[in-house]
Design an enzyme around this catalytic site. Structure first.
Site, PDB file in Angstrom:
ATOM      1  N   ARG A 177      56.661  31.089  43.652  1.00  0.00           N
ATOM      2  CA  ARG A 177      55.787  30.400  44.611  1.00  0.00           C
ATOM      3  C   ARG A 177      55.644  28.936  44.199  1.00  0.00           C
ATOM      4  O   ARG A 177      55.162  28.651  43.097  1.00  0.00           O
ATOM      5  CB  ARG A 177      54.388  31.029  44.622  1.00  0.00           C
ATOM      6  CG  ARG A 177      54.350  32.514  44.933  1.00  0.00           C
ATOM      7  CD  ARG A 177      54.390  32.777  46.422  1.00  0.00           C
ATOM      8  NE  ARG A 177      54.593  34.199  46.684  1.00  0.00           N
ATOM      9  CZ  ARG A 177      53.641  35.026  47.137  1.00  0.00           C
ATOM     10  NH1 ARG A 177      52.438  34.560  47.376  1.00  0.00           N
ATOM     11  NH2 ARG A 177      53.908  36.296  47.355  1.00  0.00           N
ATOM     12  N   GLU A 234      53.533  26.729  44.279  1.00  0.00           N
ATOM     13  CA  GLU A 234      52.104  26.430  44.464  1.00  0.00           C
ATOM     14  C   GLU A 234      51.853  24.939  44.208  1.00  0.00           C
ATOM     15  O   GLU A 234      52.419  24.359  43.289  1.00  0.00           O
ATOM     16  CB  GLU A 234      51.253  27.251  43.488  1.00  0.00           C
ATOM     17  CG  GLU A 234      51.372  28.769  43.626  1.00  0.00           C
ATOM     18  CD  GLU A 234      50.676  29.312  44.866  1.00  0.00           C
ATOM     19  OE1 GLU A 234      49.969  28.540  45.539  1.00  0.00           O
ATOM     20  OE2 GLU A 234      50.858  30.515  45.140  1.00  0.00           O
ATOM     21  N   ARG A 274      44.287  31.133  38.721  1.00  0.00           N
ATOM     22  CA  ARG A 274      44.932  32.413  39.077  1.00  0.00           C
ATOM     23  C   ARG A 274      46.256  32.285  39.828  1.00  0.00           C
ATOM     24  O   ARG A 274      46.767  33.262  40.363  1.00  0.00           O
ATOM     25  CB  ARG A 274      43.965  33.273  39.862  1.00  0.00           C
ATOM     26  CG  ARG A 274      43.507  32.643  41.145  1.00  0.00           C
ATOM     27  CD  ARG A 274      42.612  33.611  41.864  1.00  0.00           C
ATOM     28  NE  ARG A 274      42.257  33.125  43.174  1.00  0.00           N
ATOM     29  CZ  ARG A 274      41.812  33.895  44.129  1.00  0.00           C
ATOM     30  NH1 ARG A 274      41.685  35.180  43.941  1.00  0.00           N
ATOM     31  NH2 ARG A 274      41.498  33.389  45.286  1.00  0.00           N
ATOM     32  N   HIS A 275      46.799  31.085  39.898  1.00  0.00           N
ATOM     33  CA  HIS A 275      48.095  30.903  40.563  1.00  0.00           C
ATOM     34  C   HIS A 275      49.154  30.417  39.596  1.00  0.00           C
ATOM     35  O   HIS A 275      48.958  29.419  38.899  1.00  0.00           O
ATOM     36  CB  HIS A 275      47.978  29.910  41.718  1.00  0.00           C
ATOM     37  CG  HIS A 275      47.218  30.443  42.882  1.00  0.00           C
ATOM     38  ND1 HIS A 275      45.872  30.227  43.035  1.00  0.00           N
ATOM     39  CD2 HIS A 275      47.618  31.218  43.926  1.00  0.00           C
ATOM     40  CE1 HIS A 275      45.473  30.838  44.151  1.00  0.00           C
ATOM     41  NE2 HIS A 275      46.504  31.450  44.701  1.00  0.00           N
ATOM     42  N   GLU A 312      41.353  38.957  44.088  1.00  0.00           N
ATOM     43  CA  GLU A 312      42.443  39.717  44.704  1.00  0.00           C
ATOM     44  C   GLU A 312      43.556  40.037  43.712  1.00  0.00           C
ATOM     45  O   GLU A 312      44.027  39.159  43.001  1.00  0.00           O
ATOM     46  CB  GLU A 312      43.007  38.891  45.860  1.00  0.00           C
ATOM     47  CG  GLU A 312      44.167  39.544  46.564  1.00  0.00           C
ATOM     48  CD  GLU A 312      45.016  38.526  47.325  1.00  0.00           C
ATOM     49  OE1 GLU A 312      44.455  37.581  47.906  1.00  0.00           O
ATOM     50  OE2 GLU A 312      46.253  38.686  47.317  1.00  0.00           O
ATOM     51  N   SER A 330      47.870  42.606  47.990  1.00  0.00           N
ATOM     52  CA  SER A 330      47.718  42.625  49.438  1.00  0.00           C
ATOM     53  C   SER A 330      48.770  43.565  50.002  1.00  0.00           C
ATOM     54  O   SER A 330      49.862  43.708  49.448  1.00  0.00           O
ATOM     55  CB  SER A 330      47.759  41.229  50.039  1.00  0.00           C
ATOM     56  OG  SER A 330      49.035  40.737  50.010  1.00  0.00           O
ATOM     57  N   ARG A 378      47.827  39.169  37.256  1.00  0.00           N
ATOM     58  CA  ARG A 378      46.437  39.244  37.741  1.00  0.00           C
ATOM     59  C   ARG A 378      45.780  40.552  37.328  1.00  0.00           C
ATOM     60  O   ARG A 378      44.591  40.583  37.001  1.00  0.00           O
ATOM     61  CB  ARG A 378      46.404  39.128  39.270  1.00  0.00           C
ATOM     62  CG  ARG A 378      46.670  37.720  39.717  1.00  0.00           C
ATOM     63  CD  ARG A 378      45.744  37.314  40.833  1.00  0.00           C
ATOM     64  NE  ARG A 378      46.204  36.052  41.386  1.00  0.00           N
ATOM     65  CZ  ARG A 378      46.083  35.708  42.644  1.00  0.00           C
ATOM     66  NH1 ARG A 378      45.516  36.537  43.504  1.00  0.00           N
ATOM     67  NH2 ARG A 378      46.505  34.538  43.051  1.00  0.00           N
TER      68      ARG A 378
HETATM   69  O1  4AD Z   1      49.250  38.306  48.669  1.00  0.00           O
HETATM   70  P1  4AD Z   1      50.722  38.102  48.438  1.00  0.00           P
HETATM   71  O2  4AD Z   1      51.251  36.767  48.748  1.00  0.00           O
HETATM   72  O3  4AD Z   1      51.443  39.229  49.292  1.00  0.00           O
HETATM   73  C1  4AD Z   1      52.794  39.422  49.366  1.00  0.00           C
HETATM   74  O4  4AD Z   1      53.636  38.841  48.707  1.00  0.00           O
HETATM   75  C2  4AD Z   1      53.182  40.536  50.297  1.00  0.00           C
HETATM   76  N1  4AD Z   1      54.636  40.528  50.489  1.00  0.00           N
HETATM   77  C3  4AD Z   1      52.724  41.841  49.725  1.00  0.00           C
HETATM   78  C4  4AD Z   1      52.947  42.984  50.644  1.00  0.00           C
HETATM   79  O5  4AD Z   1      53.616  43.933  50.288  1.00  0.00           O
HETATM   80  N2  4AD Z   1      52.339  42.940  51.791  1.00  0.00           N
HETATM   81  O6  4AD Z   1      51.058  38.480  46.945  1.00  0.00           O
HETATM   82  C5  4AD Z   1      50.777  39.763  46.426  1.00  0.00           C
HETATM   83  C6  4AD Z   1      50.013  39.655  45.130  1.00  0.00           C
HETATM   84  C7  4AD Z   1      48.635  39.013  45.250  1.00  0.00           C
HETATM   85  O7  4AD Z   1      47.676  39.952  45.619  1.00  0.00           O
HETATM   86  C8  4AD Z   1      48.404  38.499  43.864  1.00  0.00           C
HETATM   87  O8  4AD Z   1      47.975  39.535  42.992  1.00  0.00           O
HETATM   88  C9  4AD Z   1      49.777  38.080  43.437  1.00  0.00           C
HETATM   89  O9  4AD Z   1      50.700  38.794  44.230  1.00  0.00           O
HETATM   90  N3  4AD Z   1      49.989  36.635  43.613  1.00  0.00           N
HETATM   91  C10 4AD Z   1      50.055  35.752  42.607  1.00  0.00           C
HETATM   92  N4  4AD Z   1      49.955  35.909  41.283  1.00  0.00           N
HETATM   93  C11 4AD Z   1      50.091  34.807  40.511  1.00  0.00           C
HETATM   94  N5  4AD Z   1      50.353  33.580  40.998  1.00  0.00           N
HETATM   95  C12 4AD Z   1      50.472  33.378  42.337  1.00  0.00           C
HETATM   96  N6  4AD Z   1      50.768  32.171  42.789  1.00  0.00           N
HETATM   97  C13 4AD Z   1      50.327  34.497  43.193  1.00  0.00           C
HETATM   98  N7  4AD Z   1      50.393  34.666  44.536  1.00  0.00           N
HETATM   99  C14 4AD Z   1      50.187  35.966  44.761  1.00  0.00           C
END
Ligand code: 4AD
Length: 466
Positions: free
Chosen positions: A238, A240, A246-247, A389, A392, A440
């Protein structure tokens, strides 16, 4: 080869026996010219080694050599196990090794950039030491990460990464037992998988490409390919922009995708049973690791129920409203509202782990299935630990024409995902799944304050080394 004994296994049963051990120098202490003490460490276990000139066991030169070895050097020692009368302070093993031979096999620089004892202290210990007038340097997060190979030698960090390994292991074992198949999807893909700006773009032999922001599209395509139920453990990228606690720009995703027979609740049932089993197992089987973490970063055990609480988004915002926090019923929860709701849920239901479902469609990705009874909402959910979170998930749109409409409505360039959409033209079952952020889960299970603590070599907007 010669017979080696792990330091953690040197005990009273080996009294008067000769052992060969290897470890790092934790401390050295000369007592005059004829006696020296050395504490060696291996995998978190420590043992005191004694050099005595008296019985002609070793020379004075050896005492001098051994007690001037730099901290963290690696040494091999041959010696005899003895059991002293008084308890040994400052070592895990309650026996000593009377040194016969010692070899330094790797010398550490004398001035380490991080003092590991300082790096291992809790905030309370630091405060106490400072008040007592002790000279000590608070090791800040950036310094820790710059010298991560030293930082990860602290007991707390050793615990954190062993817990991380266990989380991954339980995830895999649980899902295998439930008939899921482990898969691997490409990380170099043509279009972005989650949309939005947080995507690393690159040149793929002259074609534009992305680093996968999730296995989303391909795990769904695997369901079109008759696996029925799949999971993946793999890297997620990502781009970011913001620097938060937390990212990360790269993390490990634990992903699940499965056929749904009747209801997206079937997916939440897996989350429920998987995580209750995971928390139980961590508490039961990782006591030593959790204690090591808790000693430096004190935390209360996670409160969770046997059957995970499920609230609808509407119930959640109603609770917030009653507590004086207004939230847009068709918008998303910001970090602060999520935290607040976490507190309210804890007070009312006594759990720090729960599922919030039926989110407004507008705040979910294009592939999310709207609710049959009210398309302003969706068959989707987020899962929280201590108000933050970790997961998701959702039921997905498996009807290709509708998926195209949804992608267009969300501003996705349909041609970059045409092979994905086409996958649903050859017969596709209703399905859903979820994505978990591994770092996380560990961070929040242990109530740590920063995701960099649970990533071995974290990647964030400002850091790509070491
Ligand atoms: O919420 P996210 O973006 O959801 C998906 O990627 C969907 N494809 C999931 C699905 O099957 N519907 O990311 C899922 C999880 C988040 O809840 C969080 O725990 C983690 O990934 N996450 C991160 N962890 C660390 N750094 C980041 N930048 C994150 N972004 C998401």
């Amino acid at each position: 080869g010669r017979k080696w004994t792990e330091i953690g296994l040197v005990n009273e049963d080996l009294k008067d026996k000769e052992v060969l051990i290897r470890g790092r120098v934790q401390t050295t202490r000369p007592v005059g010219k004829n006696i020296g003490f050395l504490v060696l460490r291996e995998k978190g276990f420590t043992i005191q080694c004694v050099l005595t000139v008296a019985d002609n066991l070793v020379s004075r030169q050896m005492v001098k050599f051994a007690t001037s070895l730099s901290r963290e050097s690696h040494v091999d020692i041959e010696g005899i196990v003895s059991v002293p009368q008084d308890p040994i302070k400052g070592a895990s093993q309650q026996v000593e090794v009377q040194v016969r031979k010692i070899y330094c096999i790797s010398k550490a620089v004398p001035n380490l950039p991080i003092n590991i004892d300082d790096a291992a202290r809790s905030e309370a210990e630091i405060e106490k030491a400072l008040q007592a007038g002790e000279q000590l340097v608070r090791v800040n997060q950036d310094t820790r990460l710059n010298y991560r190979v030293l930082d990860i030698r602290t007991p707390a960090n050793q615990g954190i990464f062993r817990i991380q390994c266990q989380v991954e292991n339980i995830f895999r074992q649980f899902l295998l037992a439930e008939g899921f198949v482990g898969i691997h999807t490409p990380k170099l893909i043509a279009g972005s998988s989650e949309g939005g700006a947080a995507v690393f773009r690159l040149d793929y032999k002259g074609q534009p490409a992305c680093l996968a922001q999730s296995p989303q599209l391909h795990k769904q395509m695997a369901i079109c390919g008759d696996f029925g139920r799949v999971f993946e453990i793999g890297p997620v990228f990502r781009a970011e922009d913001s620097f938060t606690h937390r990212h990360l720009c790269e993390f490990t995703g634990l992903d699940v995708e499965m056929e749904i027979k009747e209801h997206y609740f079937e997916v939440m049932d897996i989350v429920d049973r998987l995580f209750v089993a995971m928390f139980d197992s961590l508490n039961e089987n990782c006591k030593k690791e959790l204690d090591a973490i808790r000693k430096q970063y004190p935390f209360e055990p996670l409160k969770y129920l046997r059957k995970t609480l499920r609230l609808t988004f509407q119930e959640g915002i109603q609770m917030l409203k009653e507590a004086g926090v207004e939230v847009d019923p068709l918008g998303d929860l910001n970090t602060e509202a999520e935290r607040k709701l976490g507190q309210l849920v804890l007070e009312k239901y006594g759990t720090e782990f729960y599922i919030l479902h039926r989110y407004p469609l507008a705040v979910r990705p294009f592939y999310t299935m709207p609710c049959y009874d009210d398309p302003a909402y969706s068959n989707s959910f987020d899962v929280f630990i201590r108000g933050e979170e970790i997961i998701s998930g959702a039921q997905r749109v498996h009807i290709p024409e509708f998926l195209t409409t949804r992608a267009e409505a969300c501003g996705i360039e349909v041609k970059t995902i045409s092979t994905y959409i086409d996958s649903f033209r050859y017969g596709a079952p209703p399905h859903g799944g979820f994505g978990v952020g591994l770092e996380r889960v560990v961070m929040l299970f242990c109530a740590l304050n920063n995701i960099r603590k649970t990533s071995l070599f974290p990647r964030d907007p400002l850091r790509i080394a070491p």
